[in-house]
Every structure is written in C-alpha cells, then in structure tokens.
Design a protein around this motif. Structure first.
Motif, PDB file in Angstrom:
ATOM      1  N   ARG A  93       0.831  -1.210   0.000  1.00 26.66           N
ATOM      2  CA  ARG A  93       0.000   0.000   0.000  1.00 26.66           C
ATOM      3  C   ARG A  93       0.867   1.262   0.000  1.00 26.66           C
ATOM      4  NH1 ARG A  93      -2.738  -3.768   3.403  1.00 26.66           N
ATOM      5  NH2 ARG A  93      -4.936  -4.064   2.825  1.00 26.66           N
ATOM      6  N   ALA A  94       1.936   1.256   0.785  1.00 30.21           N
ATOM      7  CA  ALA A  94       2.821   2.421   0.829  1.00 30.21           C
ATOM      8  C   ALA A  94       3.524   2.620  -0.503  1.00 30.21           C
ATOM      9  CB  ALA A  94       3.843   2.249   1.951  1.00 30.21           C
ATOM     10  N   TRP A  95       3.958   1.529  -1.119  1.00 32.61           N
ATOM     11  CA  TRP A  95       4.582   1.599  -2.451  1.00 32.61           C
ATOM     12  C   TRP A  95       3.616   2.221  -3.446  1.00 32.61           C
ATOM     13  CZ3 TRP A  95       3.241  -0.527  -7.174  1.00 32.61           C
ATOM     14  CH2 TRP A  95       4.233  -0.563  -8.160  1.00 32.61           C
ATOM     15  N   ALA A  96       2.343   1.769  -3.423  1.00 33.98           N
ATOM     16  CA  ALA A  96       1.335   2.287  -4.351  1.00 33.98           C
ATOM     17  C   ALA A  96       1.110   3.786  -4.132  1.00 33.98           C
ATOM     18  CB  ALA A  96       0.022   1.523  -4.182  1.00 33.98           C
ATOM     19  N   TYR A  97       1.120   4.227  -2.873  1.00 33.18           N
ATOM     20  CA  TYR A  97       0.919   5.641  -2.553  1.00 33.18           C
ATOM     21  C   TYR A  97       2.045   6.494  -3.136  1.00 33.18           C
ATOM     22  CZ  TYR A  97       0.357   9.815   0.430  1.00 33.18           C
ATOM     23  OH  TYR A  97       0.207  11.097   0.896  1.00 33.18           O
ATOM     24  N   ILE A  98       3.281   6.055  -2.931  1.00 30.86           N
ATOM     25  CA  ILE A  98       4.426   6.815  -3.441  1.00 30.86           C
ATOM     26  C   ILE A  98       4.428   6.834  -4.960  1.00 30.86           C
ATOM     27  CG2 ILE A  98       6.950   6.852  -3.563  1.00 30.86           C
ATOM     28  CD1 ILE A  98       6.965   5.664  -0.718  1.00 30.86           C
ATOM     29  N   ARG A  99       4.146   5.690  -5.589  1.00 31.21           N
ATOM     30  CA  ARG A  99       4.145   5.628  -7.050  1.00 31.21           C
ATOM     31  C   ARG A  99       2.999   6.452  -7.645  1.00 31.21           C
ATOM     32  NH1 ARG A  99       7.512   1.961  -9.768  1.00 31.21           N
ATOM     33  NH2 ARG A  99       6.584   3.024 -11.570  1.00 31.21           N
ATOM     34  N   THR A 100       1.884   6.518  -6.945  1.00 27.55           N
ATOM     35  CA  THR A 100       0.737   7.285  -7.445  1.00 27.55           C
ATOM     36  C   THR A 100       1.017   8.789  -7.409  1.00 27.55           C
ATOM     37  OG1 THR A 100      -0.821   5.593  -6.681  1.00 27.55           O
ATOM     38  CG2 THR A 100      -1.722   7.779  -7.109  1.00 27.55           C
ATOM     39  N   LEU A 101       1.577   9.270  -6.310  1.00 31.78           N
ATOM     40  CA  LEU A 101       1.770  10.712  -6.135  1.00 31.78           C
ATOM     41  C   LEU A 101       3.083  11.212  -6.730  1.00 31.78           C
ATOM     42  CD1 LEU A 101       0.477  11.498  -2.534  1.00 31.78           C
ATOM     43  CD2 LEU A 101      -0.738  11.627  -4.700  1.00 31.78           C
ATOM     44  N   GLY A 102       4.137  10.411  -6.630  1.00 32.11           N
ATOM     45  CA  GLY A 102       5.452  10.917  -7.021  1.00 32.11           C
ATOM     46  C   GLY A 102       5.902  12.010  -6.067  1.00 32.11           C
ATOM     47  N   LEU A 103       7.105  12.519  -6.279  1.00 33.59           N
ATOM     48  CA  LEU A 103       7.629  13.550  -5.371  1.00 33.59           C
ATOM     49  C   LEU A 103       6.776  14.815  -5.372  1.00 33.59           C
ATOM     50  CD1 LEU A 103       9.772  14.416  -3.363  1.00 33.59           C
ATOM     51  CD2 LEU A 103      11.190  15.170  -5.293  1.00 33.59           C
ATOM     52  N   PRO A 104       6.309  15.316  -6.529  1.00 35.45           N
ATOM     53  CA  PRO A 104       5.459  16.518  -6.492  1.00 35.45           C
ATOM     54  C   PRO A 104       4.189  16.314  -5.675  1.00 35.45           C
ATOM     55  CG  PRO A 104       6.264  16.131  -8.721  1.00 35.45           C
ATOM     56  CD  PRO A 104       6.606  14.916  -7.921  1.00 35.45           C
ATOM     57  N   GLY A 105       3.578  15.134  -5.807  1.00 34.45           N
ATOM     58  CA  GLY A 105       2.360  14.860  -5.059  1.00 34.45           C
ATOM     59  C   GLY A 105       2.607  14.731  -3.570  1.00 34.45           C
ATOM     60  N   LEU A 106       3.720  14.113  -3.203  1.00 37.89           N
ATOM     61  CA  LEU A 106       4.058  13.989  -1.784  1.00 37.89           C
ATOM     62  C   LEU A 106       4.288  15.364  -1.166  1.00 37.89           C
ATOM     63  CD1 LEU A 106       6.504  10.943  -1.911  1.00 37.89           C
ATOM     64  CD2 LEU A 106       4.177  10.958  -0.996  1.00 37.89           C
ATOM     65  N   LYS A 107       4.969  16.239  -1.902  1.00 34.94           N
ATOM     66  CA  LYS A 107       5.211  17.592  -1.405  1.00 34.94           C
ATOM     67  C   LYS A 107       3.895  18.360  -1.242  1.00 34.94           C
ATOM     68  CE  LYS A 107       8.767  19.966  -2.773  1.00 34.94           C
ATOM     69  NZ  LYS A 107       9.768  20.677  -3.599  1.00 34.94           N
ATOM     70  N   LYS A 108       3.002  18.176  -2.192  1.00 29.33           N
ATOM     71  CA  LYS A 108       1.706  18.862  -2.096  1.00 29.33           C
ATOM     72  C   LYS A 108       0.912  18.344  -0.909  1.00 29.33           C
ATOM     73  CE  LYS A 108      -2.438  20.079  -4.729  1.00 29.33           C
ATOM     74  NZ  LYS A 108      -3.164  19.957  -6.018  1.00 29.33           N
ATOM     75  N   ALA A 109       0.949  17.031  -0.679  1.00 27.76           N
ATOM     76  CA  ALA A 109       0.237  16.457   0.465  1.00 27.76           C
ATOM     77  C   ALA A 109       0.764  17.037   1.776  1.00 27.76           C
ATOM     78  CB  ALA A 109       0.379  14.937   0.464  1.00 27.76           C
ATOM     79  N   ALA A 110       2.092  17.128   1.896  1.00 32.48           N
ATOM     80  CA  ALA A 110       2.682  17.692   3.111  1.00 32.48           C
ATOM     81  C   ALA A 110       2.266  19.151   3.292  1.00 32.48           C
ATOM     82  CB  ALA A 110       4.200  17.573   3.067  1.00 32.48           C
ATOM     83  N   ALA A 111       2.314  19.913   2.206  1.00 31.21           N
ATOM     84  CA  ALA A 111       1.947  21.328   2.287  1.00 31.21           C
ATOM     85  C   ALA A 111       0.482  21.498   2.685  1.00 31.21           C
ATOM     86  CB  ALA A 111       2.218  22.013   0.944  1.00 31.21           C
ATOM     87  N   LEU A 112      -0.390  20.659   2.135  1.00 30.57           N
ATOM     88  CA  LEU A 112      -1.811  20.750   2.477  1.00 30.57           C
ATOM     89  C   LEU A 112      -2.063  20.347   3.933  1.00 30.57           C
ATOM     90  CD1 LEU A 112      -3.505  19.379  -0.769  1.00 30.57           C
ATOM     91  CD2 LEU A 112      -3.571  21.720   0.104  1.00 30.57           C
ATOM     92  N   SER A 113      -1.263  19.400   4.441  1.00 32.46           N
ATOM     93  CA  SER A 113      -1.437  19.022   5.853  1.00 32.46           C
ATOM     94  C   SER A 113      -1.140  20.206   6.762  1.00 32.46           C
ATOM     95  CB  SER A 113      -0.548  17.830   6.200  1.00 32.46           C
ATOM     96  OG  SER A 113       0.810  18.199   6.352  1.00 32.46           O
ATOM     97  N   VAL A 114      -0.143  20.992   6.394  1.00 31.38           N
ATOM     98  CA  VAL A 114       0.205  22.183   7.176  1.00 31.38           C
ATOM     99  C   VAL A 114      -0.864  23.259   7.011  1.00 31.38           C
ATOM    100  CG1 VAL A 114       1.902  24.030   7.476  1.00 31.38           C
ATOM    101  CG2 VAL A 114       2.674  21.673   7.057  1.00 31.38           C
ATOM    102  N   LEU A 115      -1.302  23.483   5.773  1.00 34.25           N
ATOM    103  CA  LEU A 115      -2.324  24.495   5.504  1.00 34.25           C
ATOM    104  C   LEU A 115      -3.617  24.183   6.253  1.00 34.25           C
ATOM    105  CD1 LEU A 115      -3.240  26.997   3.879  1.00 34.25           C
ATOM    106  CD2 LEU A 115      -3.942  25.423   2.059  1.00 34.25           C
ATOM    107  N   ASN A 116      -4.063  22.935   6.197  1.00 30.18           N
ATOM    108  CA  ASN A 116      -5.296  22.551   6.889  1.00 30.18           C
ATOM    109  C   ASN A 116      -5.190  22.768   8.398  1.00 30.18           C
ATOM    110  OD1 ASN A 116      -6.680  21.894   4.599  1.00 30.18           O
ATOM    111  ND2 ASN A 116      -6.693  19.685   4.936  1.00 30.18           N
ATOM    112  N   ALA A 117      -4.046  22.393   8.959  1.00 26.07           N
ATOM    113  CA  ALA A 117      -3.873  22.540  10.406  1.00 26.07           C
ATOM    114  C   ALA A 117      -3.866  24.011  10.810  1.00 26.07           C
ATOM    115  CB  ALA A 117      -2.591  21.849  10.855  1.00 26.07           C
ATOM    116  N   ARG A 118      -3.180  24.837  10.050  1.00 32.50           N
ATOM    117  CA  ARG A 118      -3.118  26.258  10.409  1.00 32.50           C
ATOM    118  C   ARG A 118      -4.486  26.931  10.243  1.00 32.50           C
ATOM    119  NH1 ARG A 118       2.796  28.486   8.243  1.00 32.50           N
ATOM    120  NH2 ARG A 118       4.043  27.059   9.515  1.00 32.50           N
ATOM    121  N   TYR A 119      -5.227  26.543   9.222  1.00 31.01           N
ATOM    122  CA  TYR A 119      -6.567  27.105   9.021  1.00 31.01           C
ATOM    123  C   TYR A 119      -7.485  26.708  10.172  1.00 31.01           C
ATOM    124  CZ  TYR A 119     -11.067  28.128   6.780  1.00 31.01           C
ATOM    125  OH  TYR A 119     -12.321  28.608   6.489  1.00 31.01           O
TER     126      TYR A 119
END
Length: 474
Positions: free
Chosen positions: A329-355
C-alpha cells in the motif's frame, strides 16, 4: 441496548462452513507435547449470524471512512481504495515460497526501501518492524549494538528525550536497558538548548527527537542539536510519527539524524487503528548499516534476493518480512503521487492545520504554543472546561475527538491533526461543533455522549481492572 458478544450468540453444534476434504487429525501432524489438553472454546455460529454480527459491529464503529478523525500525532488520513486493490494482487503469496518465485514482491520491497531512503536521507533500511514503536525499539537496539561494538556499551547508558516526546520514546529506551533523562522544552515549545547541553556527556547513547515535535513546531535549532550530539559521540534518533508535515520538503538525514523510523500507516496511507496492521521501517546512516536486522532485500545479477550476510546484525525483529501488504500500500501511494504529489500532500497538511487552528481560536480556544505550527497543533478549552468533556461532546455531535491530555506539558490538551485529505467544509463544520460545545450547559457536557452505542465509560476502571477474556478462568 448492549451489543451481544459473539460468544453470547453461540449455540452448540452450529456451523458456518463445511470442509470439502478430509482433514488429518492434529495428533498425526503435531507432536503430543505441543497439543492442547482441551479444544479451544470457540464460538459456534452459522454463517448468517456471523455476517450479521460483524456487519452490525462495524456500523457501530467510528473510522476515517465514516467521519472526520483529527487524532493528533496519529495522521488519520484517508486510505485510497486503489491501494487495497494493489494489495489484493499479492494476497496469494506465501512467505515460505522460494525467492525465485516471488521476484515481483521482492522488487517491490527493494524499490520501496530505495524510495524511503531517498525521502529520508538514509543510506540503508529494514522493512521488518511491524509498527512505529517496534521501529523505535529496532532503532535503539541498532544504536546499542553500535556502541557495544565500539567498546562503549557499558558507559553510554543514558538516552535523552524531550518532555514533549511521545510516550513510546522513553518506554523504548527503557526496554532496551537504558536510563531515560528528560530534557525540558523552552518557552517557545522547542527543545531547551542550554538544558540539552548540560545533559550531554560520555554517558549518553542517543537523543530521541520528533521533528516537527508533538506541539506541531519545527525544531529550528536542529542543526545545532545535531552538531552538539556528534561532538559528544551521541547518536541522533528521529521519531518519524510527524514526517507527514515535511515529506518531500526536508530530510531527517540532512538534519543530522543517524536513525529514522517511519510510520507507513501514518505518512503513507496504510490503514491503521485497533492494533494494526502497521509498518515501521527503520533507515540508518552507513555507519549503522552493519547492525540492521536480517534478512534485507538486495538486488544482484540474477535478480532480487534475501541477504543474511550481516555478521553484526541485531538479528530478526519480526517473523518473515514485516507486514508485507502494508508495504504494498505504501509503495502504491508513493508511485501514485510521485515527489510533487508527496510535497503537495505535506503542504496541504500544514495548511489545513493552520486554518483549523485559526478557526478554533476565533471560537474561544487557546493555543499556548502558538508559533508557526505545522501539521498539528495543541489547543486548550477556555477556563472552566475540561478536555475530556469536549471530547465526549464531540462524539455526540458526530465527530471523533482529537487526542486529549497529550503532550503532558499542556494542561487540558486537545491535540488536533486534520491531515491533508480533509476538505475546507469539513474543517469548518468541525470548528462550528467545537464552538457549539462551549455554549452547552455544563451538566450537558459532563454527561455526554447521549446517543452513541455506549455512553460515558469508566475509563479509570477499564485501565486498572481490564477484563480481557470472556471466560472466567479457574
């Protein structure tokens, strides 16, 4: 109405299946000394009763597929169903198969290890540990083996942990035979650097840190901490519980960490809760690689293979090769998002928490360590309100509560982590519910919840005198 246990539905002689082929007797397969004196007292139910029981039980539960689940430091993000399809492709494999017949599975494990090393800045990795705390223990045992190999095992007997650390950190160090010393946080919520300097000595084996820490704050002096640790011969351990906030943006290895454990069931969307299934890979820098558990997955001229060639290894820490389908499952997640997607996910986690933090502050909640928080934050209800009552009230309003009373350095703590997968509308609805609770009569809050399958439980009694079996043993 109390929900019956499966044993209470049991009726002698009822069966839910019939074996097509004759099954050998146990005594013909297993030596007598390993056999039970009496058969296990398993429930006897028909298939329909079984299906109705567990389907009904599942409808009484709360999970990420049914409601918002802002459990701080647990990263209860949505688990894409595509990953379940990927895992199902490997469900027929058996761990005793010849490696030559499971090259696809070994390749997946090797690739996942390479991805995780690249994301963390580590140089070697094991995928064996079954969960985060298990990964912690593995990492500390590796550090212990390293010091022992250098002849310092008898002198370096102390592990330093911050006062905001996850409880598993001091527990892990203690289990590995170390003395634990606590380092206080400063007024800004980060590690008190001067206090840390006073504790560093030739007797310290490791420092265990989470970054961002449990207050949701990034340790801005991490490079200085790393320098001090290295000058003292101390190994720096990274608790990966909060990696979700920085994955793709910053690497623990570049911060100076020597060991990293990851929670694939948090950062990389493997379903978790209720005891599993988790996965806690451990990455290390090159100087610690000789002590990794065996076997490791390696790539050779004739394909992928399991290597036991590690004479200084701490040995196996898990049967077979870890929770393999969690790795898929973790392999599939990384392959689906790639580095740009992983970075966006991290950024959104911060944005959601701050909001969400700002929404709660508008409704009367305090954030005592209100710095530039990352993926989570720790709030307090107004004076006169208890975190426990807020949590129980949220259940009545249809939301899973945040983590309560942790970290211990915040009184009446409400530790909130919304994750990146939640919508703006969900965050706003949760904030409205939190505000609504402050307007409720005190008596209403103290007796909530009202319409959940069970009312408020005696949690102290449940912890001190748990009943873990259905049958009363003689």
């Amino acid at each position: 109405m109390n929900y019956p246990l499966i044993y209470e539905r049991s009726r002698k002689g009822r069966r839910g299946l019939r074996l097509v082929k004759a099954v050998p007797k146990a005594e013909d397969l297993i030596p007598k000394g390993f056999l039970r004196e009496a058969p296990p007292r398993l429930p006897e139910v028909d298939e329909l009763t079984l299906v109705r029981h567990y389907t009904g039980l599942s409808r009484r539960q709360v999970g990420v597929d049914t409601t918002f689940y802002p459990l701080g430091s647990c990263t209860m993000k949505y688990n894409p169903k595509l990953h379940e399809e990927a895992a199902r492709l490997f469900a027929h494999l058996h761990p005793y198969q010849d490696p030559a017949t499971v090259q696809g599975a070994l390749r997946l494990m090797w690739e996942l290890g390479e991805y995780l090393k690249a994301l963390t800045g580590m140089e070697a990795i094991t995928l064996e540990p079954a969960a985060g705390a298990h990964g912690e223990l593995t990492g500390i045992l590796i550090i212990r083996a390293y010091h022992e190999d250098r002849g310092e095992g008898r002198t370096r007997r102390v592990v330093l942990v911050p006062d905001s650390a996850h409880g598993s950190n001091p527990a892990t160090a203690s289990m590995a035979g170390y003395q634990v010393k606590e380092v206080p946080s400063g007024p800004d919520g980060e590690v008190d650097l001067e206090a840390l300097k006073r504790e560093l000595s030739p007797y310290v084996a490791a420092i265990m840190l989470t970054n961002p820490n449990t207050l949701g704050l990034f340790e801005r002096r991490i490079l200085e901490i790393s320098r001090l640790a290295k000058e003292a011969g101390v190994q720096l351990y990274y608790d990966g519980a909060n990696l979700n906030a920085i994955v793709g943006w910053a690497r623990p290895g570049d911060m100076g960490f020597d060991v990293v454990h990851l929670n694939l069931h948090k950062t990389f969307t493997v379903p978790h809760g209720g005891g599993g299934p988790g996965s806690g890979p451990v990455g290390v820098k090159a100087h610690l690689a000789p002590y990794l558990p065996v076997p490791t997955v390696e790539r050779g001229a004739e394909g992928f293979y399991l290597s036991f060639d590690r004479p200084k290894s701490i040995g196996r820490v898990r049967s077979f090769h870890g929770n393999f389908l969690a790795l898929v499952r973790a392999w599939a997640y990384i392959r689906t998002l790639g580095l740009p997607g992983l970075k966006k996910a991290a950024a959104l986690s911060v944005l959601n928490a701050r909001y969400l933090k700002e929404l709660l502050k508008e409704r009367g909640y305090r954030v005592p360590y209100d710095g530039p928080t990352m993926h989570e934050f720790v709030a307090q209800p107004p004076q006169g309100f208890r975190a426990l009552d807020i949590a129980k009230g949220l259940l009545e309003l249809g939301f899973h509560p945040p983590t309560v009373y942790f970290p211990l350095i915040v009184k009446e703590a409400l530790m909130v982590e919304p994750t990146e997968t939640e919508s703006k509308e969900t965050l706003e609805a949760f904030a409205e519910a939190m505000g609504e609770l402050l307007a409720k009569p005190k008596e209403w809050l103290e007796n909530a919840p009202y319409t959940t399958p069970v009312r408020r439980l005696d949690e102290l009694r449940a912890n001190k005198t748990p009943k873990l079996t259905y049958f009363d043993e003689a």
